[in-house]
Every structure is written in structure tokens, then in C-alpha cells.
Design an enzyme around this catalytic site. Structure first.
Site, mmCIF file in Angstrom:
data_model
loop_
_atom_site.group_PDB
_atom_site.id
_atom_site.type_symbol
_atom_site.label_atom_id
_atom_site.label_comp_id
_atom_site.label_asym_id
_atom_site.label_seq_id
_atom_site.Cartn_x
_atom_site.Cartn_y
_atom_site.Cartn_z
ATOM 1 C CG ASP A 1 -1.682 1.252 1.394
ATOM 2 O OD1 ASP A 1 -2.504 1.542 0.510
ATOM 3 O OD2 ASP A 1 -1.462 1.958 2.400
ATOM 4 C CE1 TYR B 1 -0.925 8.899 -1.931
ATOM 5 C CE2 TYR B 1 -2.249 7.097 -2.832
ATOM 6 C CZ TYR B 1 -1.505 8.253 -3.009
ATOM 7 O OH TYR B 1 -1.334 8.764 -4.284
ATOM 8 N NE ARG C 1 -5.097 8.109 5.068
ATOM 9 C CZ ARG C 1 -4.932 7.332 4.003
ATOM 10 N NH1 ARG C 1 -5.254 7.781 2.785
ATOM 11 N NH2 ARG C 1 -4.440 6.113 4.127
ATOM 12 C CB SER D 1 -1.970 2.583 -4.221
ATOM 13 O OG SER D 1 -2.490 3.803 -3.724
ATOM 14 C CG ASN D 2 -8.018 2.689 -2.670
ATOM 15 O OD1 ASN D 2 -8.271 1.678 -3.315
ATOM 16 N ND2 ASN D 2 -8.483 2.886 -1.449
#
Length: 224
Positions: A8, A10, A42, A119-120
Site C-alpha cells: 500500500d 498511502y 484523511r 494502491s487506491n
């Protein structure tokens, strides 16, 4: 045995809280208020990614991040001009890498493992951040949820990563500092390595982590 590691980005390889310096400078607010704005930003970023996935109303992560920033600014009655907003949003391209990030990727790669980001973030975001954080030279691939138009923890995101790398999903290990991401990847069939920096309990929904570590370098030590 060589594995495919899916990191991942972030909150795992890069520290999302490093935007607080930019928030403080651009908005001329105190450190404590910058921290509050960042936490709201966030939190909303994650919540909006879940919401658009459930609503089947996908939009790239950059737009989700911008919408979350706009909410955070409104929450604290702040109305910066467009240029200031753009500079704040651009801080997501320059997040600080967590300690040991590049070293961990390099050690795993040298040990014969495939090392990727999952990752998104949309591809453009990931490319900019990987380059700016000095991680790009140590990665075999950048895999984005954008490819399947839904965000983690939807199973298809993890399944797509396995397909992209030509790896059986059970031979992939997601490395994440986000407990919800670990729970989702495990439920989809991946092995998982949770970077539990805050010493939190695991999620009560989804799969338990396969392994738990305190830092990224601990992952390198375990698998190189």
C-alpha cells in the site's frame, strides 16, 4: 520461495500526515489546527472512497482527495483561493516516505521477490509520488484500483493485482499500515503483513493479518 509483495502507498510506504506542514504554511494556521485539518482530510478521503464504491459512482482518487480536502476546509470555515487549494492538494505528490521504505523494497527485490505498489491512488498520482519519494527505482510495478474502477477493500482490486503480476493470489502478500486494507486483502485470499505502528487491535470484520510487524524494515528482515 519468491513471492509477490503488494505494498500500500498511502499510510504504508508514505506518510500522509506529512501534508500538515503544507497546510500550516498555506493556510497560516497553528500546528494543532493543521493537525486537525489533516486528520479530517484523511478521514474523509477514506470515507469518500468507500462511499463512491458502494454507490457505484467511481471517480479517480485524485478527485476523491480533492473533495475530501474541500470538506475539511469547509469544516474549519476556511476559504483559500484556487491557487492555494491547488498547492495544498499537490502535497499528496510529495509525501515523506516512512523510515526504511526504500531499503525495504530494495532488500525484498534483491532477495528475488516481485515488489509492487497496490494502491487506491490513480496511476498519475502513484507515478508522481513514487518518483518524488525516491521509491520508483525499487518497484517492479505500480498497480492502481483505477484499473477496476472501484476502491480497496473490494476483492476485485486484490484479484486484479494477482492477475497483473501473473501470481496466484495466495502467493501474494499485501503489506499495509491500514488495518481495513489488511482485513480486505486477507478476505480476498492474499497473505498479509500488517505494519501496526500504533499497536492497534486487528479489525473485527474481515480476515486477521497473516503477520504483524512494527515497521517496514521488520518486513524486509522477515522475508529477505
Amino acid at each position: 520461495m519468491a513471492r509477490t509483495f503488494c505494498f500500500d502507498m498511502y499510510g504504508t510506504l508514505c506518510d500522509t500526515s506529512s501534508v500538515t506542514a503544507t497546510l500550516g504554511e498555506e493556510l497560516d494556521v497553528s500546528d494543532s489546527l493543521a493537525d486537525e485539518i489533516d486528520a479530517t482530510w484523511r478521514r474523509r478521503q477514506l470515507e469518500y472512497s468507500f462511499q463512491v464504491s458502494l454507490m457505484e459512482a467511481y471517480r479517480p482518487f485524485w478527485k476523491v482527495t480533492g473533495a475530501a480536502l474541500d470538506y475539511a476546509l469547509a469544516r474549519y470555515s476556511l476559504s483559500p483561493d484556487g491557487s492555494t487549494r491547488d498547492r495544498i492538494l499537490g502535497a499528496y505528490d510529495r509525501l515523506d516516505p516512512h523510515e526504511g521504505a526504500a531499503e525495504t523494497l530494495e532488500r525484498l527485490s534483491d532477495a528475488g521477490h516481485t515488489v509492487t505498489v497496490l494502491s487506491n491512488g490513480n496511476p498519475e498520482m502513484l507515478e508522481r509520488l513514487a518518483e518524488n519519494a525516491g521509491l520508483a527505482p525499487h518497484l517492479d510495478d505500480l498497480i492502481s484500483a483505477d484499473e477496476v474502477s472501484v476502491f480497496k477493500p473490494a476483492p476485485v482490486v486484490y484479484e486484479n493485482a494477482a492477475e497483473r503480476t501473473g501470481t496466484d493470489i495466495g502467493d501474494c502478500t499485501l503489506v499495509s499500515g491500514n488495518a481495513w486494507d489488511v482485513a480486505g486483502a486477507g478476505a480476498a485470499g492474499m497473505e498479509t503483513a500488517w505494519i501496526n505502528r500504533a499497536r492497534d487491535p486487528p479489525e473485527e470484520v474481515g480476515a486477521d493479518p497473516t503477520d504483524e510487524f512494527c515497521s517496514l524494515v521488520d518486513v524486509a528482515a522477515a522475508f529477505d
